[in-house]
Design a protein around this motif. Structure first.
Motif, PDB file in Angstrom:
ATOM      1  N   MET A   1      30.151  44.583  54.238  1.00 55.11           N
ATOM      2  CA  MET A   1      29.863  45.211  52.950  1.00 55.11           C
ATOM      3  C   MET A   1      28.915  44.345  52.141  1.00 55.11           C
ATOM      4  O   MET A   1      28.966  43.124  52.223  1.00 55.11           O
ATOM      5  CB  MET A   1      31.172  45.374  52.159  1.00 55.11           C
ATOM      6  CG  MET A   1      32.046  46.437  52.722  1.00 55.11           C
ATOM      7  SD  MET A   1      32.979  47.199  51.406  1.00 55.11           S
ATOM      8  CE  MET A   1      34.604  47.105  52.077  1.00 55.11           C
ATOM      9  N   ILE A  29      30.003  46.362  46.569  1.00 54.99           N
ATOM     10  CA  ILE A  29      30.929  45.708  45.647  1.00 54.99           C
ATOM     11  C   ILE A  29      30.129  44.927  44.602  1.00 54.99           C
ATOM     12  O   ILE A  29      29.176  44.221  44.955  1.00 54.99           O
ATOM     13  CB  ILE A  29      31.859  44.721  46.396  1.00 54.99           C
ATOM     14  CG1 ILE A  29      32.668  45.464  47.460  1.00 54.99           C
ATOM     15  CG2 ILE A  29      32.801  44.024  45.419  1.00 54.99           C
ATOM     16  CD1 ILE A  29      33.398  44.539  48.409  1.00 54.99           C
ATOM     17  N   THR A  47      36.829  52.156  42.415  1.00 52.57           N
ATOM     18  CA  THR A  47      37.880  51.177  42.697  1.00 52.57           C
ATOM     19  C   THR A  47      37.588  49.940  41.870  1.00 52.57           C
ATOM     20  O   THR A  47      36.440  49.501  41.778  1.00 52.57           O
ATOM     21  CB  THR A  47      37.909  50.809  44.198  1.00 52.57           C
ATOM     22  OG1 THR A  47      38.384  51.934  44.933  1.00 52.57           O
ATOM     23  CG2 THR A  47      38.850  49.636  44.447  1.00 52.57           C
ATOM     24  N   ILE A  49      39.075  46.041  41.088  1.00 52.28           N
ATOM     25  CA  ILE A  49      40.032  44.988  41.391  1.00 52.28           C
ATOM     26  C   ILE A  49      39.877  43.901  40.339  1.00 52.28           C
ATOM     27  O   ILE A  49      38.761  43.442  40.061  1.00 52.28           O
ATOM     28  CB  ILE A  49      39.815  44.425  42.802  1.00 52.28           C
ATOM     29  CG1 ILE A  49      40.140  45.534  43.814  1.00 52.28           C
ATOM     30  CG2 ILE A  49      40.707  43.220  43.054  1.00 52.28           C
ATOM     31  CD1 ILE A  49      39.657  45.268  45.186  1.00 52.28           C
ATOM     32  N   TYR A  76      41.150  53.950  41.705  1.00 52.13           N
ATOM     33  CA  TYR A  76      42.186  52.941  41.918  1.00 52.13           C
ATOM     34  C   TYR A  76      41.868  51.694  41.121  1.00 52.13           C
ATOM     35  O   TYR A  76      40.720  51.246  41.084  1.00 52.13           O
ATOM     36  CB  TYR A  76      42.262  52.566  43.400  1.00 52.13           C
ATOM     37  CG  TYR A  76      42.565  53.737  44.291  1.00 52.13           C
ATOM     38  CD1 TYR A  76      43.884  54.086  44.587  1.00 52.13           C
ATOM     39  CD2 TYR A  76      41.530  54.508  44.818  1.00 52.13           C
ATOM     40  CE1 TYR A  76      44.158  55.172  45.385  1.00 52.13           C
ATOM     41  CE2 TYR A  76      41.797  55.606  45.620  1.00 52.13           C
ATOM     42  CZ  TYR A  76      43.107  55.936  45.906  1.00 52.13           C
ATOM     43  OH  TYR A  76      43.376  57.017  46.686  1.00 52.13           O
ATOM     44  N   LEU A  78      43.379  47.828  40.808  1.00 49.06           N
ATOM     45  CA  LEU A  78      44.356  46.846  41.299  1.00 49.06           C
ATOM     46  C   LEU A  78      44.292  45.599  40.440  1.00 49.06           C
ATOM     47  O   LEU A  78      43.208  45.080  40.166  1.00 49.06           O
ATOM     48  CB  LEU A  78      44.036  46.453  42.756  1.00 49.06           C
ATOM     49  CG  LEU A  78      44.591  47.340  43.862  1.00 49.06           C
ATOM     50  CD1 LEU A  78      43.849  48.646  43.921  1.00 49.06           C
ATOM     51  CD2 LEU A  78      44.497  46.615  45.193  1.00 49.06           C
ATOM     52  N   THR A  80      45.511  41.767  40.284  1.00 49.52           N
ATOM     53  CA  THR A  80      46.149  40.751  41.116  1.00 49.52           C
ATOM     54  C   THR A  80      46.646  39.580  40.275  1.00 49.52           C
ATOM     55  O   THR A  80      46.119  39.289  39.203  1.00 49.52           O
ATOM     56  CB  THR A  80      45.172  40.205  42.178  1.00 49.52           C
ATOM     57  OG1 THR A  80      44.208  39.373  41.517  1.00 49.52           O
ATOM     58  CG2 THR A  80      44.467  41.328  42.895  1.00 49.52           C
TER      59      THR A  80
ATOM     60  N   MET B   1      45.798  44.026  51.160  1.00 49.38           N
ATOM     61  CA  MET B   1      45.834  45.175  50.266  1.00 49.38           C
ATOM     62  C   MET B   1      44.497  45.345  49.537  1.00 49.38           C
ATOM     63  O   MET B   1      43.984  46.467  49.429  1.00 49.38           O
ATOM     64  CB  MET B   1      46.925  44.950  49.234  1.00 49.38           C
ATOM     65  CG  MET B   1      47.504  46.245  48.712  1.00 49.38           C
ATOM     66  SD  MET B   1      48.967  45.892  47.758  1.00 49.38           S
ATOM     67  CE  MET B   1      48.613  46.845  46.304  1.00 49.38           C
ATOM     68  N   ILE B   2      43.947  44.220  49.111  1.00 45.62           N
ATOM     69  CA  ILE B   2      42.640  44.279  48.454  1.00 45.62           C
ATOM     70  C   ILE B   2      41.597  44.740  49.457  1.00 45.62           C
ATOM     71  O   ILE B   2      40.768  45.596  49.170  1.00 45.62           O
ATOM     72  CB  ILE B   2      42.263  42.881  47.899  1.00 45.62           C
ATOM     73  CG1 ILE B   2      43.162  42.558  46.723  1.00 45.62           C
ATOM     74  CG2 ILE B   2      40.796  42.840  47.490  1.00 45.62           C
ATOM     75  CD1 ILE B   2      43.041  41.137  46.247  1.00 45.62           C
ATOM     76  N   ALA B   5      41.919  48.432  49.965  1.00 45.80           N
ATOM     77  CA  ALA B   5      41.393  49.198  48.833  1.00 45.80           C
ATOM     78  C   ALA B   5      39.876  49.258  48.874  1.00 45.80           C
ATOM     79  O   ALA B   5      39.276  50.311  48.653  1.00 45.80           O
ATOM     80  CB  ALA B   5      41.854  48.581  47.525  1.00 45.80           C
ATOM     81  N   LEU B   6      39.283  48.114  49.203  1.00 43.28           N
ATOM     82  CA  LEU B   6      37.828  48.062  49.237  1.00 43.28           C
ATOM     83  C   LEU B   6      37.274  48.894  50.381  1.00 43.28           C
ATOM     84  O   LEU B   6      36.285  49.615  50.227  1.00 43.28           O
ATOM     85  CB  LEU B   6      37.361  46.604  49.363  1.00 43.28           C
ATOM     86  CG  LEU B   6      37.618  45.733  48.123  1.00 43.28           C
ATOM     87  CD1 LEU B   6      37.341  44.272  48.427  1.00 43.28           C
ATOM     88  CD2 LEU B   6      36.750  46.201  46.962  1.00 43.28           C
ATOM     89  N   LEU B   7      37.943  48.806  51.531  1.00 45.55           N
ATOM     90  CA  LEU B   7      37.470  49.570  52.686  1.00 45.55           C
ATOM     91  C   LEU B   7      37.629  51.068  52.440  1.00 45.55           C
ATOM     92  O   LEU B   7      36.752  51.864  52.773  1.00 45.55           O
ATOM     93  CB  LEU B   7      38.226  49.132  53.944  1.00 45.55           C
ATOM     94  CG  LEU B   7      37.891  47.715  54.422  1.00 45.55           C
ATOM     95  CD1 LEU B   7      38.741  47.328  55.626  1.00 45.55           C
ATOM     96  CD2 LEU B   7      36.401  47.597  54.758  1.00 45.55           C
TER      97      LEU B   7
END
Lengths: 315, 39
Positions: A1, A29, A47, A49, A76, A78, A80, B1-2, B5-7
């Motif tokens: 990626m 990303i 998404t 994070i 989503y 997330l 952390t 898990m991260i 999520a990214l994939l």
């Protein structure tokens, strides 16, 4: 990626380039600091994070979360946390609040929660004690409440009969954390305080606090004095009082006073020490060296004005 | 898990934000990404 990296210490043009490249889909990303908090909507980015979510403020987290989920696609987010260390109680509370804020209009609640968790420290704390300018904590609280209630009730214009006078005296007025430790209790006290009107009510409330939490610290005593002044202000139709070491400026609501003749007489009685400014504000020149003097002086002037307005003898 | 999520986001043709609190954190996360979601 493909990962793009951006942070606030890069030149703005470089950040812009990266952002627009990301927007064009050249990266999968975007790894960055909070600089993405605001800015261009990116509909294809759904998404999020957040690394070390415990290090962010509540408003920041909420803002960040708002960056995704703008389009029809499910988004989503997330958050952390460090696996090893324990996070602080405050951080934990922030994240809980974030979880609980799901409904529409959550932003309003958020503002108050954020203030609750951080405390009013930055707004009214020691370091800013000279700068309680336009909005004090108590006023903020009641404005917020009013706004929320109005919104819930579908009222567009704020109700005219519910107004809160602004008192600026330039000293800390708050319930310190070391006096009432529990946040929820502290807030409910603020709320009750904003509803107090008469001297009796204020005295009773002060007595209750003394009973429950011990001798009142200065900040709380000031808070009660301000509450009393506010009561007078409402009766005298005074919208704003700014008191400083040299005296006080009083602004009447809509520049109206119930008994104008009496007011003129009252001001004349003060001779050089009081006058009406061209903008209809009334200035009282005094020598108030200490905050205590300022409070006492302001209280006395407003008390007399309230009595004047209600057609009683100013004594 | 991260990683998942990214994939997952990647598979549906979308993009992801990865936000860190401090500039110093960027390098560590970049390493993580290079190791785990590189294709």
């Amino acid at each position: 990626m493909k990962v793009a990296v951006a942070h606030g210490q890069m030149p703005p043009t470089a950040i812009e380039d990266i952002m627009s490249a990301f927007y064009d889909g050249k990266y999968d990303i975007l790894l960055s600091t909070t600089i993405i908090e605001s800015g261009l909507d990116i509909p294809t980015a759904n998404t999020l994070i957040v690394h070390r979510a415990d290090m962010f403020g509540l408003a920041q987290l909420y803002q960040l979360r708002g960056r995704v989920g703008r389009s029809k696609l499910r988004a989503y987010a997330l958050f952390t946390l460090p696996a090893q260390q324990k996070i602080t109680a405050q951080a934990e509370r922030r994240l809980k609040v974030l979880q609980s804020l799901e409904t529409l209009g959550a932003g309003f609640q958020l503002a108050s929660h954020d203030l609750d968790i951080r405390g009013a420290g930055n707004l009214l704390g020691e370091e800013q004690s000279g700068h309680i300018k336009e909005v004090g904590f108590e006023l903020y609280q009641s404005m917020l409440e009013e706004a929320i209630l109005n919104l819930k009730a579908g009222v567009v214009e704020p109700a005219a009969d519910r107004w809160s006078p602004q008192i600026t005296v330039g000293m800390p007025v708050l319930i310190p954390e070391d006096y009432v430790a529990d946040l929820a209790v502290r807030l409910s006290l603020y709320r009750r305080l904003a509803d107090l009107d008469t001297d009796d009510e204020i005295d009773n409330f002060a007595a209750e606090l003394r009973d429950r939490f011990g001798v009142l610290p200065d900040e709380v005593r000031y808070l009660f004095k301000i509450a009393a002044i506010k009561g007078y202000c409402r009766r005298a139709n005074v919208e704003k009082v700014d008191a400083g070491p040299k005296g006080a400026v009083i602004t009447f609501r809509d520049n109206k006073f119930a008994q104008p003749d009496r007011l003129v007489y009252f001001i004349r009685q003060h001779g050089q020490a009081a006058r009406v400014r061209p903008d209809m504000k009334v200035v009282f020149f005094q020598e108030w060296e200490t905050p205590e003097e300022r409070l006492a002086g302001t209280t006395e002037i407003l008390r007399q004005l309230a009595n004047l307005a209600e057609d009683r003898k100013a004594a | 898990m991260i990683r998942e999520a990214l994939l997952r986001e990647r598979y549906r043709g979308g993009q992801a934000f990865y936000v860190v609190p401090r500039i110093e954190d960027l390098a560590g996360v970049k390493d993580f990404l290079d190791k785990h979601v590189r294709r």
